[in-house]
Write a protein that holds these residues in place. Structure first.
Motif, mmCIF file in Angstrom:
data_model
loop_
_atom_site.group_PDB
_atom_site.id
_atom_site.type_symbol
_atom_site.label_atom_id
_atom_site.label_comp_id
_atom_site.label_asym_id
_atom_site.label_seq_id
_atom_site.Cartn_x
_atom_site.Cartn_y
_atom_site.Cartn_z
ATOM 1 N N VAL A 36 -17.664 9.420 74.783
ATOM 2 C CA VAL A 36 -18.606 8.372 75.184
ATOM 3 C C VAL A 36 -18.471 7.155 74.273
ATOM 4 N N VAL A 37 -18.427 7.389 72.960
ATOM 5 C CA VAL A 37 -18.295 6.281 72.011
ATOM 6 C C VAL A 37 -16.982 5.537 72.239
ATOM 7 N N TYR A 38 -15.905 6.295 72.429
ATOM 8 C CA TYR A 38 -14.587 5.679 72.609
ATOM 9 C C TYR A 38 -14.559 4.795 73.853
ATOM 10 N N TYR A 39 -14.998 5.347 74.987
ATOM 11 C CA TYR A 39 -14.912 4.566 76.216
ATOM 12 C C TYR A 39 -15.930 3.424 76.254
ATOM 13 N N SER A 40 -17.024 3.555 75.521
ATOM 14 C CA SER A 40 -17.950 2.425 75.391
ATOM 15 C C SER A 40 -17.286 1.286 74.635
ATOM 16 N N GLU A 41 -16.567 1.639 73.574
ATOM 17 C CA GLU A 41 -15.844 0.621 72.815
ATOM 18 C C GLU A 41 -14.716 0.016 73.651
ATOM 19 N N MET A 42 -14.044 0.866 74.446
ATOM 20 C CA MET A 42 -12.976 0.335 75.300
ATOM 21 C C MET A 42 -13.527 -0.657 76.319
ATOM 22 N N HIS A 43 -14.726 -0.394 76.826
ATOM 23 C CA HIS A 43 -15.350 -1.307 77.782
ATOM 24 C C HIS A 43 -15.586 -2.669 77.118
ATOM 25 N N LYS A 44 -16.045 -2.652 75.869
ATOM 26 C CA LYS A 44 -16.270 -3.907 75.145
ATOM 27 C C LYS A 44 -14.950 -4.620 74.876
ATOM 28 N N ILE A 45 -13.953 -3.863 74.404
ATOM 29 C CA ILE A 45 -12.665 -4.471 74.053
ATOM 30 C C ILE A 45 -12.017 -5.136 75.260
ATOM 31 N N PHE A 46 -11.943 -4.423 76.359
ATOM 32 C CA PHE A 46 -11.274 -4.974 77.532
ATOM 33 C C PHE A 46 -12.150 -6.005 78.238
ATOM 34 N N GLY A 47 -13.473 -5.904 78.057
ATOM 35 C CA GLY A 47 -14.341 -6.958 78.569
ATOM 36 C C GLY A 47 -14.084 -8.266 77.843
ATOM 37 N N ASP A 48 -13.967 -8.186 76.505
ATOM 38 C CA ASP A 48 -13.646 -9.378 75.715
ATOM 39 C C ASP A 48 -12.279 -9.933 76.105
#
Length: 260
Positions: free
Chosen positions: A213-225
Protein backbone atom coordinates in the motif's frame (compact mmCIF):
# COMPACT_ATOMS: atom_id res chain seq x y z
CA UNK A 1 -0.67 -44.70 9.04
CA UNK A 2 1.27 -47.53 10.61
CA UNK A 3 4.20 -47.16 12.94
CA UNK A 4 5.08 -50.92 13.02
CA UNK A 5 7.29 -51.76 10.02
CA UNK A 6 7.47 -55.48 10.91
CA UNK A 7 5.97 -57.90 13.38
CA UNK A 8 9.06 -59.88 14.39
CA UNK A 9 9.80 -59.56 18.09
CA UNK A 10 6.61 -57.70 18.83
CA UNK A 11 5.15 -58.08 22.35
CA UNK A 12 1.80 -59.74 22.87
CA UNK A 13 0.78 -57.03 25.31
CA UNK A 14 -0.60 -53.75 23.92
CA UNK A 15 2.04 -51.45 25.39
CA UNK A 16 0.68 -48.23 23.84
CA UNK A 17 -3.08 -47.70 24.07
CA UNK A 18 -4.79 -47.44 20.71
CA UNK A 19 -6.25 -44.09 21.71
CA UNK A 20 -2.74 -42.74 22.29
CA UNK A 21 -1.57 -44.01 18.90
CA UNK A 22 -4.61 -42.49 17.22
CA UNK A 23 -4.00 -39.16 18.93
CA UNK A 24 -0.39 -39.17 17.80
CA UNK A 25 -1.20 -40.15 14.22
CA UNK A 26 -3.92 -37.49 14.07
CA UNK A 27 -1.67 -34.68 15.27
CA UNK A 28 1.30 -35.67 13.15
CA UNK A 29 -1.02 -36.26 10.20
CA UNK A 30 -2.22 -32.65 10.37
CA UNK A 31 1.31 -31.56 9.50
CA UNK A 32 1.45 -33.97 6.56
CA UNK A 33 -1.98 -33.47 5.01
CA UNK A 34 -2.86 -30.86 2.37
CA UNK A 35 -3.78 -27.44 3.75
CA UNK A 36 -5.43 -25.15 1.18
CA UNK A 37 -2.90 -26.28 -1.42
CA UNK A 38 -2.14 -29.89 -2.48
CA UNK A 39 1.03 -30.17 -0.44
CA UNK A 40 2.18 -30.55 3.15
CA UNK A 41 2.53 -27.56 5.47
CA UNK A 42 6.32 -27.89 5.25
CA UNK A 43 6.28 -27.92 1.44
CA UNK A 44 3.77 -25.09 1.31
CA UNK A 45 5.97 -22.95 3.55
CA UNK A 46 9.01 -23.57 1.34
CA UNK A 47 7.00 -22.83 -1.80
CA UNK A 48 5.68 -19.58 -0.35
CA UNK A 49 9.15 -18.49 0.68
CA UNK A 50 10.49 -19.27 -2.81
CA UNK A 51 7.64 -17.42 -4.54
CA UNK A 52 8.07 -14.37 -2.31
CA UNK A 53 11.78 -14.25 -3.14
CA UNK A 54 11.01 -14.52 -6.86
CA UNK A 55 8.52 -11.69 -6.52
CA UNK A 56 10.96 -9.34 -4.78
CA UNK A 57 13.74 -10.20 -7.24
CA UNK A 58 11.38 -9.38 -10.11
CA UNK A 59 10.38 -6.09 -8.46
CA UNK A 60 14.02 -5.06 -8.07
CA UNK A 61 14.83 -6.07 -11.65
CA UNK A 62 11.92 -3.99 -12.92
CA UNK A 63 12.91 -0.77 -11.15
CA UNK A 64 16.62 -1.24 -11.97
CA UNK A 65 15.70 -1.70 -15.64
CA UNK A 66 13.58 1.46 -15.55
CA UNK A 67 16.51 3.44 -14.13
CA UNK A 68 18.80 1.96 -16.81
CA UNK A 69 16.38 3.04 -19.56
CA UNK A 70 16.23 6.62 -18.27
CA UNK A 71 20.03 6.78 -18.04
CA UNK A 72 20.35 5.47 -21.59
CA UNK A 73 17.95 8.16 -22.76
CA UNK A 74 19.96 10.86 -20.98
CA UNK A 75 23.07 9.78 -22.88
CA UNK A 76 21.18 10.00 -26.19
CA UNK A 77 22.49 12.80 -28.46
CA UNK A 78 18.94 14.09 -28.83
CA UNK A 79 19.15 15.44 -25.30
CA UNK A 80 22.00 17.71 -26.40
CA UNK A 81 20.00 19.01 -29.33
CA UNK A 82 16.59 19.61 -27.79
CA UNK A 83 16.11 21.25 -24.40
CA UNK A 84 12.47 20.17 -24.14
CA UNK A 85 13.45 16.56 -24.73
CA UNK A 86 16.24 16.88 -22.15
CA UNK A 87 13.79 18.28 -19.60
CA UNK A 88 11.36 15.43 -20.25
CA UNK A 89 14.01 12.71 -19.93
CA UNK A 90 15.46 14.36 -16.82
CA UNK A 91 12.03 14.33 -15.20
CA UNK A 92 11.64 10.67 -16.17
CA UNK A 93 15.07 9.82 -14.74
CA UNK A 94 14.23 11.52 -11.44
CA UNK A 95 10.94 9.63 -11.23
CA UNK A 96 12.59 6.29 -11.99
CA UNK A 97 15.24 6.81 -9.35
CA UNK A 98 12.57 7.72 -6.79
CA UNK A 99 10.62 4.61 -7.77
CA UNK A 100 13.73 2.43 -7.39
CA UNK A 101 14.47 3.86 -3.95
CA UNK A 102 10.94 3.20 -2.67
CA UNK A 103 10.99 -0.24 -4.29
CA UNK A 104 14.21 -1.10 -2.45
CA UNK A 105 12.62 -0.02 0.85
CA UNK A 106 9.59 -2.19 0.11
CA UNK A 107 11.73 -5.22 -0.74
CA UNK A 108 13.85 -4.76 2.40
CA UNK A 109 10.70 -4.67 4.55
CA UNK A 110 9.28 -7.78 2.87
CA UNK A 111 12.60 -9.56 3.35
CA UNK A 112 12.62 -8.81 7.10
CA UNK A 113 8.93 -9.29 7.87
CA UNK A 114 7.85 -12.03 5.44
CA UNK A 115 10.69 -13.99 3.83
CA UNK A 116 12.88 -14.35 6.92
CA UNK A 117 9.95 -15.42 9.17
CA UNK A 118 8.96 -17.99 6.52
CA UNK A 119 12.51 -19.32 6.54
CA UNK A 120 12.56 -19.53 10.34
CA UNK A 121 9.19 -21.30 10.39
CA UNK A 122 10.44 -23.80 7.81
CA UNK A 123 13.56 -24.51 9.87
CA UNK A 124 11.37 -26.08 12.58
CA UNK A 125 10.30 -29.03 10.43
CA UNK A 126 13.64 -30.92 10.34
CA UNK A 127 13.71 -30.86 14.17
CA UNK A 128 10.08 -31.98 14.32
CA UNK A 129 10.69 -34.86 11.90
CA UNK A 130 13.78 -35.89 13.84
CA UNK A 131 11.77 -35.90 17.09
CA UNK A 132 9.20 -38.17 15.44
CA UNK A 133 11.98 -40.54 14.31
CA UNK A 134 13.43 -40.63 17.83
CA UNK A 135 9.98 -41.39 19.21
CA UNK A 136 9.60 -44.23 16.70
CA UNK A 137 13.01 -45.65 17.60
CA UNK A 138 12.15 -45.46 21.31
CA UNK A 139 8.87 -47.27 20.58
CA UNK A 140 10.68 -50.06 18.75
CA UNK A 141 13.14 -50.45 21.65
CA UNK A 142 10.20 -50.48 24.07
CA UNK A 143 8.46 -53.22 22.07
CA UNK A 144 11.62 -55.28 21.77
CA UNK A 145 12.33 -55.22 25.51
CA UNK A 146 8.66 -55.80 26.39
CA UNK A 147 8.70 -58.90 24.17
CA UNK A 148 11.86 -60.02 25.98
CA UNK A 149 10.16 -59.59 29.36
CA UNK A 150 7.11 -61.54 28.18
CA UNK A 151 9.32 -64.35 26.94
CA UNK A 152 10.84 -64.87 30.40
CA UNK A 153 7.45 -64.43 32.10
CA UNK A 154 6.13 -67.40 30.09
CA UNK A 155 9.01 -69.68 31.04
CA UNK A 156 9.24 -71.90 34.10
CA UNK A 157 10.22 -69.78 37.09
CA UNK A 158 13.66 -71.23 37.76
CA UNK A 159 16.41 -69.27 39.43
CA UNK A 160 18.24 -68.36 36.20
CA UNK A 161 14.96 -67.43 34.48
CA UNK A 162 13.90 -65.19 37.37
CA UNK A 163 17.30 -63.49 37.29
CA UNK A 164 16.99 -62.85 33.55
CA UNK A 165 13.41 -61.65 34.02
CA UNK A 166 14.53 -59.20 36.68
CA UNK A 167 17.33 -57.94 34.44
CA UNK A 168 14.95 -57.59 31.46
CA UNK A 169 12.50 -55.58 33.57
CA UNK A 170 15.30 -53.32 34.74
CA UNK A 171 16.33 -52.75 31.11
CA UNK A 172 12.73 -52.09 30.14
CA UNK A 173 11.99 -49.42 32.75
CA UNK A 174 14.21 -46.55 31.44
CA UNK A 175 13.31 -47.38 27.83
CA UNK A 176 9.60 -47.26 28.63
CA UNK A 177 10.03 -43.97 30.51
CA UNK A 178 12.02 -42.55 27.59
CA UNK A 179 9.31 -43.45 25.08
CA UNK A 180 6.51 -42.10 27.27
CA UNK A 181 8.39 -38.82 27.72
CA UNK A 182 9.02 -38.45 23.97
CA UNK A 183 5.45 -39.40 23.16
CA UNK A 184 4.00 -36.94 25.69
CA UNK A 185 6.21 -34.12 24.46
CA UNK A 186 5.11 -34.61 20.85
CA UNK A 187 1.44 -34.93 21.77
CA UNK A 188 1.70 -31.68 23.74
CA UNK A 189 3.75 -29.69 21.24
CA UNK A 190 2.51 -30.80 17.81
CA UNK A 191 -1.01 -29.33 18.31
CA UNK A 192 0.49 -26.11 19.67
CA UNK A 193 2.82 -25.85 16.68
CA UNK A 194 0.03 -26.55 14.20
CA UNK A 195 -2.46 -24.19 15.83
CA UNK A 196 0.09 -21.37 16.11
CA UNK A 197 0.65 -21.06 12.36
CA UNK A 198 -2.04 -18.40 11.86
CA UNK A 199 -0.85 -16.27 14.77
CA UNK A 200 2.70 -16.59 13.43
CA UNK A 201 1.99 -15.69 9.81
CA UNK A 202 -0.72 -13.06 10.20
CA UNK A 203 1.64 -10.21 11.23
CA UNK A 204 3.90 -11.05 8.29
CA UNK A 205 1.16 -10.80 5.73
CA UNK A 206 -0.26 -7.68 7.32
CA UNK A 207 3.19 -6.17 6.91
CA UNK A 208 3.27 -7.35 3.28
CA UNK A 209 -0.03 -5.59 2.56
CA UNK A 210 1.10 -2.40 4.26
CA UNK A 211 4.37 -2.40 2.33
CA UNK A 212 2.48 -2.73 -0.95
CA UNK A 213 0.00 0.00 0.00
CA UNK A 214 2.77 2.44 0.94
CA UNK A 215 4.74 1.63 -2.22
CA UNK A 216 1.86 2.06 -4.64
CA UNK A 217 0.69 5.21 -2.86
CA UNK A 218 4.14 6.67 -3.42
CA UNK A 219 4.10 5.48 -7.03
CA UNK A 220 0.80 7.30 -7.55
CA UNK A 221 2.41 10.52 -6.30
CA UNK A 222 5.60 10.04 -8.32
CA UNK A 223 3.87 9.35 -11.61
CA UNK A 224 1.26 12.01 -10.90
CA UNK A 225 4.06 14.57 -10.55
CA UNK A 226 5.70 13.23 -13.71
CA UNK A 227 2.48 13.49 -15.65
CA UNK A 228 2.04 17.11 -14.63
CA UNK A 229 5.56 17.90 -15.84
CA UNK A 230 5.11 16.19 -19.17
CA UNK A 231 1.52 17.05 -20.03
CA UNK A 232 0.95 19.77 -22.57
CA UNK A 233 -2.15 21.87 -21.81
CA UNK A 234 -5.06 20.97 -24.06
CA UNK A 235 -3.26 17.99 -25.59
CA UNK A 236 -5.16 14.79 -24.81
CA UNK A 237 -3.79 11.31 -25.49
CA UNK A 238 -5.92 10.93 -28.62
CA UNK A 239 -4.34 14.04 -30.13
CA UNK A 240 -0.83 12.79 -29.30
CA UNK A 241 -1.67 9.49 -30.95
CA UNK A 242 -2.86 11.25 -34.12
CA UNK A 243 0.27 13.39 -34.19
CA UNK A 244 2.50 10.35 -33.80
CA UNK A 245 0.68 8.54 -36.59
CA UNK A 246 1.05 11.57 -38.83
CA UNK A 247 4.79 11.76 -38.19
CA UNK A 248 5.13 8.00 -38.76
CA UNK A 249 3.32 8.35 -42.08
CA UNK A 250 5.77 11.09 -43.08
CA UNK A 251 8.68 8.79 -42.24
CA UNK A 252 7.20 5.94 -44.22
CA UNK A 253 6.83 8.23 -47.21
CA UNK A 254 10.59 8.82 -47.35
CA UNK A 255 12.29 7.05 -50.25
CA UNK A 256 14.91 5.44 -47.99
CA UNK A 257 12.23 3.47 -46.14
CA UNK A 258 9.78 2.99 -49.01
CA UNK A 259 8.73 -0.56 -49.79
CA UNK A 260 10.35 -2.18 -52.83
Amino acid sequence: MSWIPFKIGQPKKQIVPKTVERDFEREYGKLQQPILLPCRLEEQTKRLQKDMRKSTDADLAMSKSAVKISLDLLSNPLCEQDQDFLNMVTALDTAMKRMDAFNQEKVNQIQKTVIEPLKKFGSVFPSLNMAVKRREQALQDYRRLQAKVEKYEEKEKTGPVLAKLHQAREELRPVRDDFEAKNKQLLDEMPRFYNSRLDYFQPSFESLIRAQVVYYSEMHKIFGDLTQQLDQPGCPDEQRERENEARLSELRALSIVADD
